[in-house]
Each structure stands twice: as structure tokens, then as C-alpha cells.
Design a protein around this motif. Sequence first.
Motif, PDB file in Angstrom:
ATOM      1  N   GLN A   1       0.832  -1.201   0.000  1.00 50.77           N
ATOM      2  CA  GLN A   1       0.000   0.000   0.000  1.00 50.77           C
ATOM      3  C   GLN A   1       0.871   1.258   0.000  1.00 50.77           C
ATOM      4  OE1 GLN A   1      -2.910  -0.016   3.118  1.00 50.77           O
ATOM      5  NE2 GLN A   1      -4.094  -1.685   2.206  1.00 50.77           N
TER       6      GLN A   1
ATOM      7  N   VAL B   1      -3.789   3.862  -0.055  1.00 51.50           N
ATOM      8  CA  VAL B   1      -3.790   2.504  -0.603  1.00 51.50           C
ATOM      9  C   VAL B   1      -3.080   2.469  -1.951  1.00 51.50           C
ATOM     10  CG1 VAL B   1      -5.229   0.562  -1.330  1.00 51.50           C
ATOM     11  CG2 VAL B   1      -5.951   2.002   0.602  1.00 51.50           C
ATOM     12  N   ASN B   2      -3.502   3.333  -2.852  1.00 51.56           N
ATOM     13  CA  ASN B   2      -2.924   3.390  -4.192  1.00 51.56           C
ATOM     14  C   ASN B   2      -3.264   4.744  -4.813  1.00 51.56           C
ATOM     15  OD1 ASN B   2      -5.638   3.149  -5.031  1.00 51.56           O
ATOM     16  ND2 ASN B   2      -5.462   0.918  -5.116  1.00 51.56           N
TER      17      ASN B   2
END
Length: 495
Positions: A105, A138-139
Motif C-alpha cells: 500500500q 492505498v494506491n
Amino acid sequence: MNILAGTKNSFALSSCLLQWGQKITIFTNCHKFCIEAKVLSKEPGTQQYYCIPMKNLKCSLLFILVTLLSQCIQAQQLPRRAFLGAQLQNVTEAQQKSLKLPTQQGVHLVRVLPGSSLAFAKLKVGDILTAINQYSIVNVRQFMPLLKKFKANDKVKLTYYRQGKQRQAHMTFQEFPKMQSKTYDVIYSSVKANTNHLRTIITKPKGNGKYPAVLIVQGLGCATIDSPVNRFSKAISDSLTGRGMVVMQVEKTGMGDSQGAPCRECSFEEEVEGYRQGIKALKKMSYVDANQVFMFGFSMGGIIAPIVASQMPVKGVIAYGTVGGRNWLEYEMENTRRQAEMAGTPYDEISVIMQAKEKALHYLMVEKQATQDIIAKYPETAPHLRYPQHSQYLRSVGSLNLAKNWLKINAHVLVVHGKADFVSFAKDHALIAKIVNSKHPGKATYTELPNSDHWLNAMKTMQRSRQNRRNRNNAKNYRLLSIVSNWILEKVKIS
């Protein structure tokens, strides 16, 4: 009120009015009491005068102050969005292993721009950003909407990894860079359209006077106009304002600084209202000739422009790469066939594609079923239901009588089609001119623009445009802007 500075007969006063950018100057003599209110935060030269006989001073002064205070409340400006200043990528499995990260992540900083928020916080290329305040990252896809929570000057705490070690840093968000020009004024303002508060970027010639003005109407989809990578927005201002015109561009809701519904969830009616409010504001500006206001619509903007112009009369409407003579469903069916033929699809397969397209449009537009329900029942319709806007937006467009909207306006009309435009049809543009001229002979002009596609890329053929449409380095053909500016100046001169 506090007296800041004054002479014998004039005073500059401060109150909440000065806090939102309005300068109040009082002029008095034995007979009259005058207030000049100059709005500093909107556009240069915007001012109002209130003069009353001295004998009516008390009651009238109260009325003036109430009026100004109400304007103070209405004129609150949009805060500037935060400038992170980095090119981001998702963390790869290889990076997780080599950097000994606990998870995959986070976002990888591929580039950090000088003068950006991250640069001031001393983050570097190669760092892995994993949290901002209490929010885990997270992304890239999850992080970009998260940034909308923050504005310029917000102070945050960053958690990141550098060479496998977790670190923290405090950062103050810098203001996103604004459009700038040495040859014309750039004014950041806003309009309110129902529950949406939309950023407007206005460019005007330097100096005093009243100028013709152009409202730009964007096409379908969600992309910010307020970015250094948006070359087209700057090119419009350079060309039109460079020829002596005021230009207003309206940011869509949820994009850039604009606040309100997320762009992809915005209804067609909400989008139209944003441009209606833009025209309304443009006509009231002190440096705009309200009788010389034009609309310039691209793609879907060419559908929106005549709707707004029928409600808020304008001098002229320009449409490029649009649909307008026939209705949306007719256009979609024919365009689907053309795209399949250009791709070299066998004709028997094209028949299957057309059946799936007809089914998709029927259940979406006529039966008004949810996209996911249509795909669940008819999986073959999935490729035909990928739109950049909410399904209700497309239903509204599909219900329009596009020819009727053009017949409603009494304005000069210029319709232009790029010869390499494989998204729209030349015959639709010619039909718009024919429809307008059927009611107002001689008011509409249609022209074909060589070496130009739907996005103003310099392309000679539709096939070449289709093959290179995703290339961000395509050369641009901005001859359209010269055609438009010449046409506008001609119509202004005639009047």
C-alpha cells in the motif's frame, strides 16, 4: 467601523466588507453623501456608486450598508485547491520487496516538482507515501480523491518510507499554481449553480473599456481546465483574449477548485445551469459589452450552448465537433457502425455489434434501466455502456430535440467540423447551419477545417486520428481559434 485612512473629505473604511475584498470609499460635500464600492476580489474595475442627499442620510445609509453586507455574504470566494506537486505510481511487488515495505500500500513518488508542497516538506523521488494525517493511502486511484479534502495552507502530517525506513514530516499545502500571462489579465472568480460552486477563470485585455466576451462550453467528460498540462485552455485565452476579447471558462463541479456533486455524478441539467450562471455573470461584468457576448461549445458543449442561448440571449454561438441536426440516438447508432468499419471489423460481426448497441440504447434510454442490470441480463451490451458520465446524464441528452433547440435561438451561428474528426459527422454540422438558416436566413455558416481532428490534433485523416488519439505528444492545430476570433470580430464590427 474602523477608520483606516482619510483626508478632509474622503475616508477608506474597513469592516467585514474589506475582509472579502471590497474597498469602500466615502465622498462628501455640503449637498451629497456618496459611497464607492469597488470589488477587489472579483474583477478589476467592478464598482458601484451610491449617492444620496445629506438630508436623507441616516435611513439611506442604513439601506446601503445592508445592501453591501448582503453582497459580502454572496461573494465568498472559493478556496484554492492544494498543490501536492508530484508524479505518482502504485507501489509494485518488486518495490515492496527491495525496500522491505510491510505492505504494497502507498504511492511511489516518481517525480517531485520544484516549489511544490512535497518539495518544501523535503520529500524526494523514490519515497513511498503511506498516510496523510489519519488517512491511509492505498494506491493512486484511492489517493487522488483523498486530496480533495485539503485546501491551500492546510497543515498535515505525512507518513512515508525512505530506503525501507518509516519517517514522518509536517507539510503545509501550497496553493495550486494559477494561470498567468504578461499580455492580459487573469481573474479567478466563481459562480453558484444551485448547490454547486464553480470556479471560473476569466481572461481580459489589459486596460479599461468594454470588450466582447466569449463563454467556453466544455465537452463530455471530467477533466480540469485549471492545470498547466491543459494546453487548450491556455491556447483559447492566448488567441481570443489576445485579439481583444474577454474569455470565461467554467470548471465542472467536483473538478479543480469547484465544489459540489462529483463530476461523474452531475446531471445534464446541473451542467447546463452552471453555464447559464456563467453567461449571467459575464454580462454583468463592468468590462464586458453585454450586447456582444458569444458562446463557444466543443463536442457536447455544442449541444449545451443553444440551450443556454435560448434562455440567455447572446450575439452568437460557435459549435465544433458536435451533434445537433439530428437526435442523439441516431448519432450513436451511425457512429458505432463507423467506428467498427474503421477498425476493420468483418461486416457480419458489425451486424452483431449493431444489435448489441441497439439493445443497450433501448434499455438505457427507453426502458431507463440501471447500467449494471442491463449488463447482468445482456452481457454483450457492456462495451456499449461505457460513458464518462452518469446514465441519467445520457438519458437527458437522448431525450432532447436538438433541432428544436437550434431553432429557438436568434443569434449568429458558426459550425465547424474537423476533416479528420471521426467522432462527429460533417453532415450534422451542415444540418445545424441549414436548420438555423431555415428560420433566420443567412445567420448560420458551416465550414470544414482541414488537418484537424476532434481534439484539434493536427491529423490529415480520420484513420490516422483514430490510430494516434491516445498520444499526448500530438501536434495541435489551433487554426480553429483564428477562424473563431475572426468571425466574432466580424460580427462585432457589423453591429
